[in-house]
Structure formats: C-alpha cells, structure tokens
Design a protein around this motif. Structure first.
Motif, PDB file in Angstrom:
ATOM      1  N   PHE A   1       0.689  -1.014  -0.004  1.00 16.34           N
ATOM      2  CA  PHE A   1       0.048   0.092  -0.042  1.00 16.34           C
ATOM      3  C   PHE A   1       0.923   1.102  -0.115  1.00 16.34           C
ATOM      4  N   GLY A   2       2.205   1.198   0.114  1.00 16.46           N
ATOM      5  CA  GLY A   2       2.845   2.269   0.383  1.00 16.46           C
ATOM      6  C   GLY A   2       3.552   2.926   1.806  1.00 16.46           C
ATOM      7  N   ARG A   3       4.496   3.523   1.616  1.00 18.43           N
ATOM      8  CA  ARG A   3       4.987   3.845   3.199  1.00 18.43           C
ATOM      9  C   ARG A   3       4.198   4.927   3.773  1.00 18.43           C
ATOM     10  N   ARG A   4       3.679   5.982   2.874  1.00 21.29           N
ATOM     11  CA  ARG A   4       2.984   6.888   3.530  1.00 21.29           C
ATOM     12  C   ARG A   4       1.710   6.412   4.261  1.00 21.29           C
ATOM     13  N   ILE A   5       1.098   5.260   3.542  1.00 20.94           N
ATOM     14  CA  ILE A   5      -0.214   4.476   4.260  1.00 20.94           C
ATOM     15  C   ILE A   5       0.252   4.121   5.546  1.00 20.94           C
ATOM     16  N   ALA A   6       1.631   3.520   5.683  1.00 21.03           N
ATOM     17  CA  ALA A   6       2.031   2.719   6.925  1.00 21.03           C
ATOM     18  C   ALA A   6       2.114   3.858   8.063  1.00 21.03           C
ATOM     19  N   PHE A   7       2.421   5.141   7.783  1.00 26.26           N
ATOM     20  CA  PHE A   7       2.679   6.002   9.094  1.00 26.26           C
ATOM     21  C   PHE A   7       1.061   6.560   9.460  1.00 26.26           C
ATOM     22  N   LEU A   8       0.107   6.293   8.482  1.00 28.49           N
ATOM     23  CA  LEU A   8      -1.402   6.531   8.943  1.00 28.49           C
ATOM     24  C   LEU A   8      -1.829   5.617   9.554  1.00 28.49           C
ATOM     25  N   PHE A   9      -1.378   4.294   9.396  1.00 27.43           N
ATOM     26  CA  PHE A   9      -1.879   3.294  10.178  1.00 27.43           C
ATOM     27  C   PHE A   9      -1.229   3.381  11.676  1.00 27.43           C
ATOM     28  N   THR A  10       0.017   3.710  11.685  1.00 26.45           N
ATOM     29  CA  THR A  10       0.587   4.115  13.067  1.00 26.45           C
ATOM     30  C   THR A  10      -0.319   5.121  13.959  1.00 26.45           C
TER      31      THR A  10
END
Length: 411
Positions: free
Chosen positions: A162-171
């Motif tokens: 999904f991409g690294r930017r989405i990973a930050f939003l999950f955090t």
C-alpha cells in the motif's frame, strides 16, 4: 477504583498496541527516504537515516525527566494519554512531507511529547501491589516486545502493498485507539495534589539529586544507555543491509519486518521468562548473564550470507538483550520509593533514549566508513563493556550492603 488486575490488563493491551503502532512505521523510514523522497546516494541516505532515527530519541531523552516529574506530581495516566494522542497527531503529518528535513522536524517534535513505554512503566509500577511489581513490569515489557514483533511484520506488508505513506497513517490510527483504551478503562493509582510555582522547580532539583547521589542508580542508567545503544545501532542500516542480502528482491520491507519481528518475538519470550524466574537466580546475576550472552551472540552476525541466517542470529541475540530490560526495571522498582519512581523511570528513559539516539548515529557512521557488517562488531563490544561494568558495580553494591548488615533482595 477498579481491581488492579483489570486496570493493569487494559494498560497492557493499550501499550502493546501503541508499541506495535510505532513499529509499523519506524523500520521503514529509510525506505521512505529512499523511494518516496528520492534520496538515491547511498552515503547521503545512511546519514539522513541515522539523523532522523536519532532525532526523536534526543528530544525524548531531554523531556523524559520532566514528564516523569509531572507524572509523580499530577497524574501518571495523563502522561500516558499525552504520549499516545500527541504521538498519533504528529505521525499523521509525516505522510504529508516531501523533503527529509521536514521528516526530521516532525520526528524531533515527536520526541518531545511521546514516550509511551516510560509512561506506561511508571503507571504499571503504581497500579500493581508491591509484591507483584516485578511480574507486572516483566509482563509489560513482554507486551512491548510483542508490539515490536507485530508492528514491523504488519508494517512491512503495508509498506510493500500500500505504500510507506499509508504505513504512517496506520501508526497514527493505532496510537489513537490505544489512547482511547487508556481513557476509558485505565485509572490512576493515586492523584497527588499538584505543587505550585517555585516548589515544582525545587522538586525537580531534589529529584535529580536522587539519581546522581546513588552509584547504583547511575550504574543502572549507564547499562540502560548501553542496552539501547546496542539495540538501535542497526536500525538505520538494517533495511539497507537486508536489501544487500536479498539481491534485488521486491519485498525488502517485508523481509526487514520479518527480521525485526522474529527478533522482537524472542525478546517477548525472554521478558516473560525473565520477569517470572529472575528472582530465583537474582536480578543482578540475571542482568550480567543476559548482557554477556548478547555480546557473544552478536559477533556471528558479522558473517551471515542470507536473510535466514541474519534472522536466526539476530533473534538469538535479542532474546538476551531483551531479557536484560525487565531485570533492570525490576531492580529500580524494588530500590526506589514509589513516590519517586516517576522521576527515576523518567531519567532511565532519558539515558535509554540517549543511547537510542547515539546508536543510529554510530551505526550510520560505522557503515559509511567501514561496512554494514562492522556494525555488529561494535554492538558486541558495547554489550561486553556493559556486562563488565555491571559485574564491577554488583561487587561494590554487595560489599556496601554487607557492611550495612542488611538483607539484599536484588542480589
């Protein structure tokens, strides 16, 4: 007031989620810098990765004693809510960045306001009965380790698909959920009346004196510093080393998550076992054994040739490195008066995060000047030095206790 076990269980769940949330995005930061922000020069990428990984640790080290002091004076629960909710807000802004200096600023600000582990540790020490403190802190560290295990695994998959930017939003989302759990189901153990004006300043000065007047506490702070330095030294270059071992694989994020996740899983197992059985061997002896074993098992990582070998060797080393943390916290818990535990754990967090800040810098510089593999040798040397210091300090401590003709509950 709720029964302490129900209170503590909610705290344990919330903190495990919070750590897992941070674990989703922290390991993929070097990949975010490289593939999303366009840093292609290997040397530049190593330096930026080290600086950014260290920035939040530096500010967290500076602010932790202040938050610890406020936890003792006002509310331990409030300090945990502050760390979770503000952490969620700040991490949510990272996907909006388009330059490394912007990430650096946000991570620096993040360090000023987070620190969920230290806040949860202080709260857990206050919630649990005195006879259950060591077990409660061991279980909490197990939760932290489980979070560190699940976070990178989940984060690697999210990053790759999904991409690294989405990973930050999950955090960010998970931190908010953790904060809501604390808000609804966790209560403070005590609510001391806050001091006013000059009394607060005198209190901070007095609290600092507790640390620097105690050779035992100073030694424990130094060991905490070394443990975190050795744990974080590999952080900024691990994804890059995995990419080198993976020889062009598309799933570097997932592979990195597996290496970190398995290591954190063994750490979780170690913290549970140590929290349960360390009192039988003795806290000091257990601490020395864990540090020495971590040293011995770090050296073979220099010679790994594939990801499987790296995963196995790192997980074995992290079992013992992780096992040292709850023992150290337990020694503090049984040594320090409960009304001063907040500031002591706050200073412990400062020393710990100073190590977490220095580690990535050492790792980045060592990798840039020598090689990725040389970082593992430095890790082993740091742990070996820590074990030596702990042996020396234990002898001094036991001699002092013997002269005072007092029983030693933590020998």
């Amino acid at each position: 007031m709720k029964p302490w076990k129900a209170n503590y269980t909610a705290l344990l769940i919330a903190e495990t989620l919070a750590v897992a949330g941070f674990g989703i995005s922290n390991p993929i930061t070097p990949l975010f810098l490289s593939e999303d922000l366009g840093i292609t020069d290997p040397q530049t990428l190593k330096i930026w990765s080290g600086i950014i990984q260290s920035s939040s640790s530096v500010t967290l080290a500076l602010f932790a004693p202040i938050w610890g002091h406020l936890a003792d004076k006002y509310s331990r629960r409030l300090m945990l809510l502050r760390a979770m909710f503000l952490g969620g807000v700040i991490v949510a802004l990272i996907p909006l960045t388009n330059a490394p200096w912007q990430v650096l600023i946000l991570r620096t600000i993040q360090g000023c306001f987070v620190g969920t582990v230290s806040a949860a540790t202080v709260l857990a020490a206050g919630i649990a009965p005195a006879a259950q403190v060591a077990l409660a802190l061991g279980l909490l560290q197990t939760g932290v380790s489980i979070g560190n295990s699940l976070g990178p695994l989940f984060g690697g998959v999210v990053s790759d698909f999904f991409g690294r930017r989405i990973a930050f939003l999950f955090t960010s989302l998970i931190l908010v959920i953790a904060g809501l759990i604390v808000l609804k189901w966790v209560e403070d153990d005590t609510r001391p009346r806050p001091p006013k004006g000059e009394k607060v300043k005198k209190g901070i000065t007095s609290d600092m004196g507790i640390i620097f007047a105690s050779p035992v506490l100073l030694a424990l702070m130094a060991v905490s510093f070394s443990i975190q330095t050795s744990s974080s030294i590999i952080t900024p270059i691990l994804p890059l080393f995995v990419r080198e071992l993976a020889a062009g694989s598309r799933y570097v994020g997932s592979a990195t998550g597996i290496v970190l996740g398995v290591g954190a899983a063994t750490t979780a197992l170690a913290t549970f076992l140590v929290g349960k059985y360390a009192s039988r061997l003795g806290y000091w002896k257990t601490l020395i054994f864990c540090l020495a074993a971590g040293c011995v098992l770090s050296f073979p990582q220099i010679f790994v040739t594939n990801i499987t070998q790296l995963t196995v060797m790192r997980s074995m080393a992290m079992f013992f490195i992780g096992g040292a943390i709850p023992v150290l916290n337990a020694i503090i818990a049984v040594t320090v008066d409960r009304d001063k535990q907040g500031i002591v754990y706050g200073f412990n967090t400062s020393f710990s995060n100073a190590g977490a800040a220095l580690g990535p810098v050492i790792g980045s510089v060592t990798a840039a000047v020598f090689s990725f593999r040389s970082v593992f040798a430095v890790t082993a040397l740091i742990l070996g030095f820590s074990a030596s210091v702990t042996v020396w300090r234990r002898k001094k401590y036991l001699k002092m206790r013997e002269e005072e003709n007092q029983d030693n509950p933590v020998s």
